[in-house]
Scaffold this motif. Structure first.
Motif, PDB file in Angstrom:
ATOM      1  N   TYR A   1     -48.317  -6.017  63.552  1.00  0.00           N
ATOM      2  CA  TYR A   1     -48.080  -6.042  62.108  1.00  0.00           C
ATOM      3  C   TYR A   1     -49.231  -5.426  61.320  1.00  0.00           C
ATOM      4  N   GLY A   2     -50.456  -5.576  61.791  1.00  0.00           N
ATOM      5  CA  GLY A   2     -51.593  -4.987  61.095  1.00  0.00           C
ATOM      6  C   GLY A   2     -51.566  -3.478  61.121  1.00  0.00           C
ATOM      7  N   ILE A   3     -51.305  -2.896  62.302  1.00  0.00           N
ATOM      8  CA  ILE A   3     -51.257  -1.430  62.432  1.00  0.00           C
ATOM      9  C   ILE A   3     -50.077  -0.874  61.646  1.00  0.00           C
ATOM     10  N   ALA A   4     -48.919  -1.503  61.775  1.00  0.00           N
ATOM     11  CA  ALA A   4     -47.727  -1.021  61.073  1.00  0.00           C
ATOM     12  C   ALA A   4     -47.939  -1.040  59.560  1.00  0.00           C
ATOM     13  N   ARG A   5     -48.549  -2.128  59.043  1.00  0.00           N
ATOM     14  CA  ARG A   5     -48.760  -2.214  57.600  1.00  0.00           C
ATOM     15  C   ARG A   5     -49.797  -1.194  57.127  1.00  0.00           C
ATOM     16  N   GLY A   6     -50.830  -0.980  57.940  1.00  0.00           N
ATOM     17  CA  GLY A   6     -51.823   0.025  57.588  1.00  0.00           C
ATOM     18  C   GLY A   6     -51.219   1.418  57.511  1.00  0.00           C
ATOM     19  N   LEU A   7     -50.352   1.740  58.473  1.00  0.00           N
ATOM     20  CA  LEU A   7     -49.714   3.054  58.502  1.00  0.00           C
ATOM     21  C   LEU A   7     -48.780   3.239  57.312  1.00  0.00           C
ATOM     22  N   PHE A   8     -48.014   2.181  56.976  1.00  0.00           N
ATOM     23  CA  PHE A   8     -47.133   2.260  55.827  1.00  0.00           C
ATOM     24  C   PHE A   8     -47.928   2.387  54.533  1.00  0.00           C
ATOM     25  N   SER A   9     -49.070   1.718  54.490  1.00  0.00           N
ATOM     26  CA  SER A   9     -49.857   1.666  53.264  1.00  0.00           C
ATOM     27  C   SER A   9     -50.475   3.011  52.913  1.00  0.00           C
ATOM     28  N   ASN A  10     -51.169   3.646  53.884  1.00  0.00           N
ATOM     29  CA  ASN A  10     -51.924   4.858  53.536  1.00  0.00           C
ATOM     30  C   ASN A  10     -51.178   6.158  53.823  1.00  0.00           C
ATOM     31  N   GLU A  11     -50.055   6.096  54.544  1.00  0.00           N
ATOM     32  CA  GLU A  11     -49.224   7.265  54.843  1.00  0.00           C
ATOM     33  C   GLU A  11     -49.960   8.365  55.608  1.00  0.00           C
ATOM     34  N   SER A  12     -51.094   8.034  56.239  1.00  0.00           N
ATOM     35  CA  SER A  12     -51.798   9.035  57.050  1.00  0.00           C
ATOM     36  C   SER A  12     -50.924   9.393  58.250  1.00  0.00           C
ATOM     37  N   GLY A  13     -50.609  10.660  58.369  1.00  0.00           N
ATOM     38  CA  GLY A  13     -49.746  11.115  59.452  1.00  0.00           C
ATOM     39  C   GLY A  13     -48.300  11.294  59.054  1.00  0.00           C
TER      40      GLY A  13
ATOM     41  N   ASP B   1     -57.390   3.498  49.727  1.00  0.00           N
ATOM     42  CA  ASP B   1     -56.125   2.785  49.877  1.00  0.00           C
ATOM     43  C   ASP B   1     -56.216   1.632  50.873  1.00  0.00           C
ATOM     44  N   THR B   2     -56.744   1.918  52.066  1.00  0.00           N
ATOM     45  CA  THR B   2     -56.710   0.925  53.146  1.00  0.00           C
ATOM     46  C   THR B   2     -58.067   0.302  53.430  1.00  0.00           C
ATOM     47  N   VAL B   3     -59.090   1.159  53.587  1.00  0.00           N
ATOM     48  CA  VAL B   3     -60.410   0.634  53.950  1.00  0.00           C
ATOM     49  C   VAL B   3     -60.957  -0.265  52.850  1.00  0.00           C
ATOM     50  N   VAL B   4     -60.639   0.032  51.587  1.00  0.00           N
ATOM     51  CA  VAL B   4     -61.152  -0.775  50.473  1.00  0.00           C
ATOM     52  C   VAL B   4     -60.105  -1.767  49.967  1.00  0.00           C
ATOM     53  N   ILE B   5     -58.990  -1.255  49.401  1.00  0.00           N
ATOM     54  CA  ILE B   5     -58.046  -2.138  48.701  1.00  0.00           C
ATOM     55  C   ILE B   5     -57.337  -3.096  49.650  1.00  0.00           C
ATOM     56  N   CYS B   6     -56.849  -2.593  50.794  1.00  0.00           N
ATOM     57  CA  CYS B   6     -56.165  -3.478  51.738  1.00  0.00           C
ATOM     58  C   CYS B   6     -57.123  -4.511  52.331  1.00  0.00           C
ATOM     59  N   ALA B   7     -58.372  -4.105  52.580  1.00  0.00           N
ATOM     60  CA  ALA B   7     -59.360  -5.037  53.127  1.00  0.00           C
ATOM     61  C   ALA B   7     -59.666  -6.153  52.132  1.00  0.00           C
ATOM     62  N   ILE B   8     -59.850  -5.786  50.854  1.00  0.00           N
ATOM     63  CA  ILE B   8     -60.111  -6.798  49.826  1.00  0.00           C
ATOM     64  C   ILE B   8     -58.923  -7.746  49.693  1.00  0.00           C
ATOM     65  N   THR B   9     -57.713  -7.185  49.693  1.00  0.00           N
ATOM     66  CA  THR B   9     -56.509  -8.019  49.609  1.00  0.00           C
ATOM     67  C   THR B   9     -56.449  -8.995  50.775  1.00  0.00           C
ATOM     68  N   GLY B  10     -56.749  -8.504  51.980  1.00  0.00           N
ATOM     69  CA  GLY B  10     -56.731  -9.358  53.170  1.00  0.00           C
ATOM     70  C   GLY B  10     -57.718 -10.505  53.057  1.00  0.00           C
ATOM     71  N   LEU B  11     -58.929 -10.217  52.593  1.00  0.00           N
ATOM     72  CA  LEU B  11     -59.932 -11.272  52.414  1.00  0.00           C
ATOM     73  C   LEU B  11     -59.484 -12.298  51.378  1.00  0.00           C
ATOM     74  N   VAL B  12     -58.864 -11.819  50.289  1.00  0.00           N
ATOM     75  CA  VAL B  12     -58.365 -12.716  49.250  1.00  0.00           C
ATOM     76  C   VAL B  12     -57.325 -13.671  49.827  1.00  0.00           C
ATOM     77  N   ILE B  13     -56.367 -13.130  50.575  1.00  0.00           N
ATOM     78  CA  ILE B  13     -55.280 -13.956  51.113  1.00  0.00           C
ATOM     79  C   ILE B  13     -55.807 -14.959  52.137  1.00  0.00           C
ATOM     80  N   VAL B  14     -56.609 -14.504  53.098  1.00  0.00           N
ATOM     81  CA  VAL B  14     -57.086 -15.393  54.167  1.00  0.00           C
ATOM     82  C   VAL B  14     -58.007 -16.474  53.609  1.00  0.00           C
ATOM     83  N   SER B  15     -58.930 -16.104  52.710  1.00  0.00           N
ATOM     84  CA  SER B  15     -59.826 -17.116  52.123  1.00  0.00           C
ATOM     85  C   SER B  15     -59.046 -18.105  51.261  1.00  0.00           C
ATOM     86  N   SER B  16     -57.983 -17.641  50.604  1.00  0.00           N
ATOM     87  CA  SER B  16     -57.152 -18.539  49.792  1.00  0.00           C
ATOM     88  C   SER B  16     -56.383 -19.517  50.672  1.00  0.00           C
ATOM     89  N   ILE B  17     -55.946 -19.059  51.835  1.00  0.00           N
ATOM     90  CA  ILE B  17     -55.247 -19.952  52.776  1.00  0.00           C
ATOM     91  C   ILE B  17     -56.198 -21.030  53.283  1.00  0.00           C
TER      92      ILE B  17
END
Length: 456
Positions: A270-282, A312-328
């Motif tokens: 799920y992590g790889i698939a979401r990263g690929l969908f997010s940044n559209e690299s390739g 897109d991914t290295v910054v925004i997706c990483a920050i979002t991930g930290l927000v969600i996991v720390s909130s959980i």
């Protein structure tokens, strides 16, 4: 209809299964080492992205091309998509998503280089390029360029049009539910979207780039500011969140009913698939607008294009991930929520303005995606049937916004996913078979320090 939905779902799952993920991630890793790790030059790339190559050929500035590309990629995938990956694959999915972005920088770099290398100048002076031109001129495979253009023109109606229109109308109908019937809200949103997008796209790439240049920095900064506020609230849990993300990304434990190693497999899936969908690299979408950039040589624009995946991914997706996991960790009760509700509850921690910030982010991200993909679809259509076909494509594209705002989208999502996967296959062929060309230009302009040189 139900049978058609099941068939398209099966095809989508097949195309976006492990073979596609391995192919995309494999291309990322292959280009990273073939090009001698161009990620090392990310700071140089960021500096170039805010400069203008005055006197260079092109239709828009490098920053405008980047903003248009980011407008199409930064969207609900960065907000809700990361939360969905966490809810399905666990906290470890965040690290795999981030790693996909790090390696994907090389692929986005290669796409940008080929876009400039094989772009063409029309009789009216406009610049056209993208994977279809790389396939035709670089590999002599025009038939594959035609297929890519067909997939792109169709995909634009899905992920770039109806899906985004529905996201906007759905959010506004919920906000206005106490005052207006949801059905009337969706109809009004459909009419309004069609009118605004029609006004913007009539002006062509300059108009689209102008709007995206204004929207993208504002919406990204506002969203990131909200995330930073939440991270400050969750400061006592950040260390635990980082440890959980890293440990579960490589955990060999078994999930319920599974075998050893299913935790890491699920997180990676799920992590790889979401990263690929997010940044559209390739996927091949970003180089279509990169070809219009004013630049001295292919490598300069390649570097600028690569920053899209970084932000897109290295910054925004990483920050979002930290927000969600720390909130959980801070509020374990929200862990059973789905992706959309996880994000909503996390932003609900910001008093008064949390939900409005999230709503505004989703609306503006979706709107900018509509603009970015309208350009992709038009260029694909122009490659297939000439410039005269663009006006008809625009009319249909604008009319479909109303349909997207008022219709059920399960089938549309499946078709969009299928077209996106089919777009990626020809583009990956061009990247792999033209990797020698990419490496040669990279060596000359980047590693031999000729970055200011004007290409012929």
């Amino acid at each position: 209809m139900e049978q058609l939905l099941n068939i398209t779902q099966h095809i989508s799952d097949l195309l976006w299964g492990w073979p596609m993920i391995i192919l995309l991630l494999g291309t990322h890793i292959f280009l990273t080492f073939r090009l001698k790790i161009p990620q090392r030059k990310i700071l140089t790339a960021i500096k170039l992205s805010v400069k203008k190559d005055k006197g260079s050929s092109g239709d828009v500035s490098q920053f405008a091309a980047l903003a248009t590309s980011l407008a199409a990629t930064i969207g609900t995938g960065n907000i809700i998509g990361v939360a969905t990956a966490i809810s399905l694959g666990g906290p470890g999915a965040v690290l795999w998503c981030w790693m996909t972005g790090v390696f994907g920088i090389a692929t986005k770099y290669g796409e940008g280089l080929l876009a400039i290398k094989y772009r063409v100048k029309t009789d009216s002076g406009r610049m056209l390029g993208g994977p279809m031109y790389a396939l035709e001129k670089g590999l002599g495979m025009k038939w594959l360029g035609v297929l890519f253009s067909v997939f792109t023109a169709v995909a634009a109606f899905g992920i770039g049009n109806t899906v985004q229109a529905n996201a906007i109308s759905e959010n506004l109908s919920l906000v206005c539910a106490d005052m207006i019937e949801p059905e009337y809200t969706r109809m009004f949103v459909g009419f309004l979207l069609a009118a605004i997008v029609g006004f913007v796209v009539i002006g062509g790439v300059q108009s689209i780039a102008k709007w995206c240049t204004a929207l993208v920095p504002m919406m990204a900064l506002l969203y990131v500011a909200g995330c930073i506020y939440i991270l400050c609230l969750n400061a006592p849990y950040l260390g635990q969140a980082v440890h959980l993300i890293v440990s579960e990304a490589f955990s060999l434990d078994a999930m319920a009913g599974g075998t050893a190693g299913t935790v890491v497999m699920c997180a990676a899936r799920y992590g790889i698939a979401r990263g690929l969908f997010s940044n559209e690299s390739g996927m091949g979408s970003a180089p279509i607008v990169a070809a219009a950039a004013q630049t001295r040589n292919p490598v300069r624009q390649a570097l600028v294009s690569s920053t899209g995946t970084f932000w897109d991914t290295v910054v925004i997706c990483a920050i979002t991930g930290l927000v969600i996991v720390s909130s959980i960790i801070a509020n374990p009760d929200i862990s059973q929520s789905d992706g959309g509700m996880l994000t909503k509850k996390a932003f609900g921690m910001i008093p008064y303005v949390g939900t409005p910030i999230l709503t505004f982010g989703i609306l503006t991200f979706a709107f900018s995606t509509i603009l970015g993909w309208s350009y992709y679809g038009e260029r694909a259509m122009e490659y297939l049937a000439g410039r005269k076909s663009i006006i008809f494509y625009r009319i249909v594209y604008i009319l479909m916004l109303y349909s997207g705002a008022t219709m059920s989208l399960s089938l549309v999502w499946n078709l969009a996913d299928i077209m996106n996967a089919l777009m990626a296959l020809p583009n990956l062929i061009s990247l792999i078979f033209l990797s020698g060309v990419i490496a040669c230009d990279t060596r000359h302009y980047l590693w031999e320090k000729n970055l200011d040189e004007e290409s012929d």
